[in-house]
Scaffold this motif. Structure first.
Motif, PDB file in Angstrom:
ATOM      1  N   ARG A 180      85.586 130.272 119.100  1.00 54.86           N
ATOM      2  CA  ARG A 180      84.214 130.065 119.568  1.00 54.86           C
ATOM      3  C   ARG A 180      83.335 129.467 118.478  1.00 54.86           C
ATOM      4  O   ARG A 180      82.435 128.663 118.756  1.00 54.86           O
ATOM      5  CB  ARG A 180      83.634 131.378 120.072  1.00 54.86           C
ATOM      6  CG  ARG A 180      84.298 131.869 121.375  1.00 54.86           C
ATOM      7  CD  ARG A 180      83.712 133.175 121.845  1.00 54.86           C
ATOM      8  NE  ARG A 180      82.305 133.026 122.211  1.00 54.86           N
ATOM      9  CZ  ARG A 180      81.522 134.049 122.600  1.00 54.86           C
ATOM     10  NH1 ARG A 180      82.025 135.265 122.657  1.00 54.86           N
ATOM     11  NH2 ARG A 180      80.277 133.838 122.919  1.00 54.86           N
ATOM     12  N   LEU A 181      83.602 129.843 117.219  1.00 53.11           N
ATOM     13  CA  LEU A 181      82.856 129.249 116.115  1.00 53.11           C
ATOM     14  C   LEU A 181      83.136 127.751 116.019  1.00 53.11           C
ATOM     15  O   LEU A 181      82.218 126.943 115.824  1.00 53.11           O
ATOM     16  CB  LEU A 181      83.208 129.941 114.800  1.00 53.11           C
ATOM     17  CG  LEU A 181      82.628 131.342 114.611  1.00 53.11           C
ATOM     18  CD1 LEU A 181      83.243 132.012 113.389  1.00 53.11           C
ATOM     19  CD2 LEU A 181      81.114 131.286 114.472  1.00 53.11           C
ATOM     20  N   TYR A 182      84.397 127.357 116.137  1.00 56.20           N
ATOM     21  CA  TYR A 182      84.713 125.929 116.148  1.00 56.20           C
ATOM     22  C   TYR A 182      84.071 125.243 117.351  1.00 56.20           C
ATOM     23  O   TYR A 182      83.658 124.082 117.268  1.00 56.20           O
ATOM     24  CB  TYR A 182      86.231 125.712 116.163  1.00 56.20           C
ATOM     25  CG  TYR A 182      86.870 125.814 114.807  1.00 56.20           C
ATOM     26  CD1 TYR A 182      86.688 124.806 113.864  1.00 56.20           C
ATOM     27  CD2 TYR A 182      87.638 126.911 114.468  1.00 56.20           C
ATOM     28  CE1 TYR A 182      87.275 124.897 112.602  1.00 56.20           C
ATOM     29  CE2 TYR A 182      88.231 127.008 113.199  1.00 56.20           C
ATOM     30  CZ  TYR A 182      88.046 125.995 112.281  1.00 56.20           C
ATOM     31  OH  TYR A 182      88.621 126.091 111.046  1.00 56.20           O
ATOM     32  N   GLY A 183      83.967 125.977 118.453  1.00 56.78           N
ATOM     33  CA  GLY A 183      83.358 125.411 119.646  1.00 56.78           C
ATOM     34  C   GLY A 183      81.886 125.095 119.470  1.00 56.78           C
ATOM     35  O   GLY A 183      81.330 124.260 120.190  1.00 56.78           O
ATOM     36  N   ILE A 184      81.237 125.769 118.505  1.00 59.41           N
ATOM     37  CA  ILE A 184      79.837 125.462 118.215  1.00 59.41           C
ATOM     38  C   ILE A 184      79.706 124.044 117.688  1.00 59.41           C
ATOM     39  O   ILE A 184      78.726 123.352 117.970  1.00 59.41           O
ATOM     40  CB  ILE A 184      79.267 126.473 117.195  1.00 59.41           C
ATOM     41  CG1 ILE A 184      79.184 127.866 117.824  1.00 59.41           C
ATOM     42  CG2 ILE A 184      77.894 126.030 116.672  1.00 59.41           C
ATOM     43  CD1 ILE A 184      78.800 128.955 116.839  1.00 59.41           C
ATOM     44  N   LEU A 185      80.700 123.591 116.944  1.00 59.30           N
ATOM     45  CA  LEU A 185      80.653 122.263 116.335  1.00 59.30           C
ATOM     46  C   LEU A 185      81.123 121.164 117.274  1.00 59.30           C
ATOM     47  O   LEU A 185      80.781 120.004 117.082  1.00 59.30           O
ATOM     48  CB  LEU A 185      81.511 122.247 115.066  1.00 59.30           C
ATOM     49  CG  LEU A 185      81.096 123.232 113.968  1.00 59.30           C
ATOM     50  CD1 LEU A 185      82.087 123.171 112.813  1.00 59.30           C
ATOM     51  CD2 LEU A 185      79.696 122.903 113.472  1.00 59.30           C
ATOM     52  N   ALA A 186      81.921 121.501 118.262  1.00 55.17           N
ATOM     53  CA  ALA A 186      82.457 120.486 119.173  1.00 55.17           C
ATOM     54  C   ALA A 186      82.659 121.104 120.543  1.00 55.17           C
ATOM     55  O   ALA A 186      82.902 122.299 120.678  1.00 55.17           O
ATOM     56  CB  ALA A 186      83.775 119.937 118.635  1.00 55.17           C
ATOM     57  N   ASP A 187      82.584 120.267 121.567  1.00 55.13           N
ATOM     58  CA  ASP A 187      82.797 120.769 122.932  1.00 55.13           C
ATOM     59  C   ASP A 187      84.214 121.294 123.094  1.00 55.13           C
ATOM     60  O   ASP A 187      84.456 122.252 123.814  1.00 55.13           O
ATOM     61  CB  ASP A 187      82.532 119.659 123.954  1.00 55.13           C
ATOM     62  CG  ASP A 187      81.061 119.284 124.000  1.00 55.13           C
ATOM     63  OD1 ASP A 187      80.765 118.136 124.381  1.00 55.13           O
ATOM     64  OD2 ASP A 187      80.224 120.142 123.659  1.00 55.13           O
ATOM     65  N   GLU A 188      85.161 120.635 122.447  1.00 53.93           N
ATOM     66  CA  GLU A 188      86.549 121.068 122.510  1.00 53.93           C
ATOM     67  C   GLU A 188      87.114 121.068 121.103  1.00 53.93           C
ATOM     68  O   GLU A 188      86.724 120.290 120.255  1.00 53.93           O
ATOM     69  CB  GLU A 188      87.394 120.117 123.377  1.00 53.93           C
ATOM     70  CG  GLU A 188      87.023 120.155 124.846  1.00 53.93           C
ATOM     71  CD  GLU A 188      87.936 119.287 125.667  1.00 53.93           C
ATOM     72  OE1 GLU A 188      88.944 118.796 125.111  1.00 53.93           O
ATOM     73  OE2 GLU A 188      87.661 119.107 126.858  1.00 53.93           O
ATOM     74  N   THR A 189      88.060 121.932 120.882  1.00 57.08           N
ATOM     75  CA  THR A 189      88.766 121.932 119.598  1.00 57.08           C
ATOM     76  C   THR A 189      90.246 122.076 119.857  1.00 57.08           C
ATOM     77  O   THR A 189      90.674 122.839 120.712  1.00 57.08           O
ATOM     78  CB  THR A 189      88.292 123.084 118.690  1.00 57.08           C
ATOM     79  OG1 THR A 189      89.081 123.060 117.496  1.00 57.08           O
ATOM     80  CG2 THR A 189      88.445 124.440 119.329  1.00 57.08           C
ATOM     81  N   ASP A 190      91.019 121.271 119.164  1.00 56.26           N
ATOM     82  CA  ASP A 190      92.477 121.331 119.304  1.00 56.26           C
ATOM     83  C   ASP A 190      93.089 122.166 118.197  1.00 56.26           C
ATOM     84  O   ASP A 190      94.281 122.112 117.971  1.00 56.26           O
ATOM     85  CB  ASP A 190      93.063 119.900 119.247  1.00 56.26           C
ATOM     86  CG  ASP A 190      92.582 119.053 120.404  1.00 56.26           C
ATOM     87  OD1 ASP A 190      92.389 117.847 120.208  1.00 56.26           O
ATOM     88  OD2 ASP A 190      92.410 119.611 121.512  1.00 56.26           O
ATOM     89  N   GLU A 191      92.230 122.920 117.493  1.00 59.04           N
ATOM     90  CA  GLU A 191      92.737 123.721 116.379  1.00 59.04           C
ATOM     91  C   GLU A 191      93.782 124.707 116.865  1.00 59.04           C
ATOM     92  O   GLU A 191      93.538 125.495 117.769  1.00 59.04           O
ATOM     93  CB  GLU A 191      91.563 124.480 115.723  1.00 59.04           C
ATOM     94  CG  GLU A 191      91.926 124.991 114.343  1.00 59.04           C
ATOM     95  CD  GLU A 191      91.676 126.470 114.225  1.00 59.04           C
ATOM     96  OE1 GLU A 191      91.325 127.129 115.215  1.00 59.04           O
ATOM     97  OE2 GLU A 191      91.846 126.989 113.116  1.00 59.04           O
TER      98      GLU A 191
END
Length: 197
Positions: A180-191
């Motif tokens: 969810r933290l990565y989601g703050i920076l981008a709509d989607e994350t492939d991490e």
């Protein structure tokens, strides 16, 4: 190491997350170094020399005081070593820019007239300016790292006293929070999630 409840009895959150408080700088400053722990960073080439000239232009200081003041001004992010400071003091003495006087078992250094003229003509850039001072971070940033430190404390308590199922639940919660933290920076994350079962 495993505790009697099957939990972890090892380093606390300060060691694991580098969020320990030190000399009142707050939980965002790592023990003995920059944010998130680790060794203090090195200054650029010539940084020790610049630090000495700048600090001695303010007032006389001994080598120890120079080291401590440089660390303080960088917020703990940079601490020049004695192995760098004392040879630089000797070199500056040989160049006639500073002089040392013995006082109470310590050698205190001051700028010579030539040294003061040199600093005025060639103002050195403060090497500690390269390093972020946690005290100057915005309030929201400080608050985030304070919450992270408290999260680390809660996590250690769960790992120490929790059952295997509680520890598994905590792991999944942390993984979800990270995504969810990565989601703050981008709509989607492939991490990728290496811990997905």
């Amino acid at each position: 190491m495993r505790g009697r409840h099957g939990g972890w009895h090892g380093p606390g959150p300060e060691s694991l997350f580098g969020l320990g408080e030190r000399r009142g700088r707050g939980p965002w400053a790592g023990p003995g170094g920059p944010p998130f722990g680790g060794p203090p960073r090195k200054a650029r080439r010539g940084g020790v020399r610049a630090a000495i000239l700048l600090l001695l232009s303010e007032e006389p200081r001994n080598g120890y005081q120079i080291i401590q003041e440089a660390e303080e001004r960088s917020g703990g992010a940079w601490k020049p070593s004695p192995g760098a400071v004392y040879p630089a003091l000797q070199q500056l003495t040989d160049e006639g820019l500073i002089r040392g006087e013995e006082s109470e078992g310590r050698k205190t250094f001051t700028l010579t007239d030539e040294g003061r003229a040199h600093v005025e003509a060639n103002p050195p850039e403060a090497p500690w300016a390269e390093h972020a001072d946690p005290q100057e971070w915005p309030g929201d940033v400080k608050a985030v790292f304070k919450e992270a430190a408290q999260l680390g404390t809660a996590l250690i308590q769960v790992v120490q006293a929790g059952t295997p199922s509680q520890i598994t639940e905590a792991r999944k919660l942390i993984g979800d929070t990270r995504r969810r933290l990565y989601g703050i920076l981008a709509d989607e994350t492939d991490e990728p999630d290496e811990n997905e079962e």
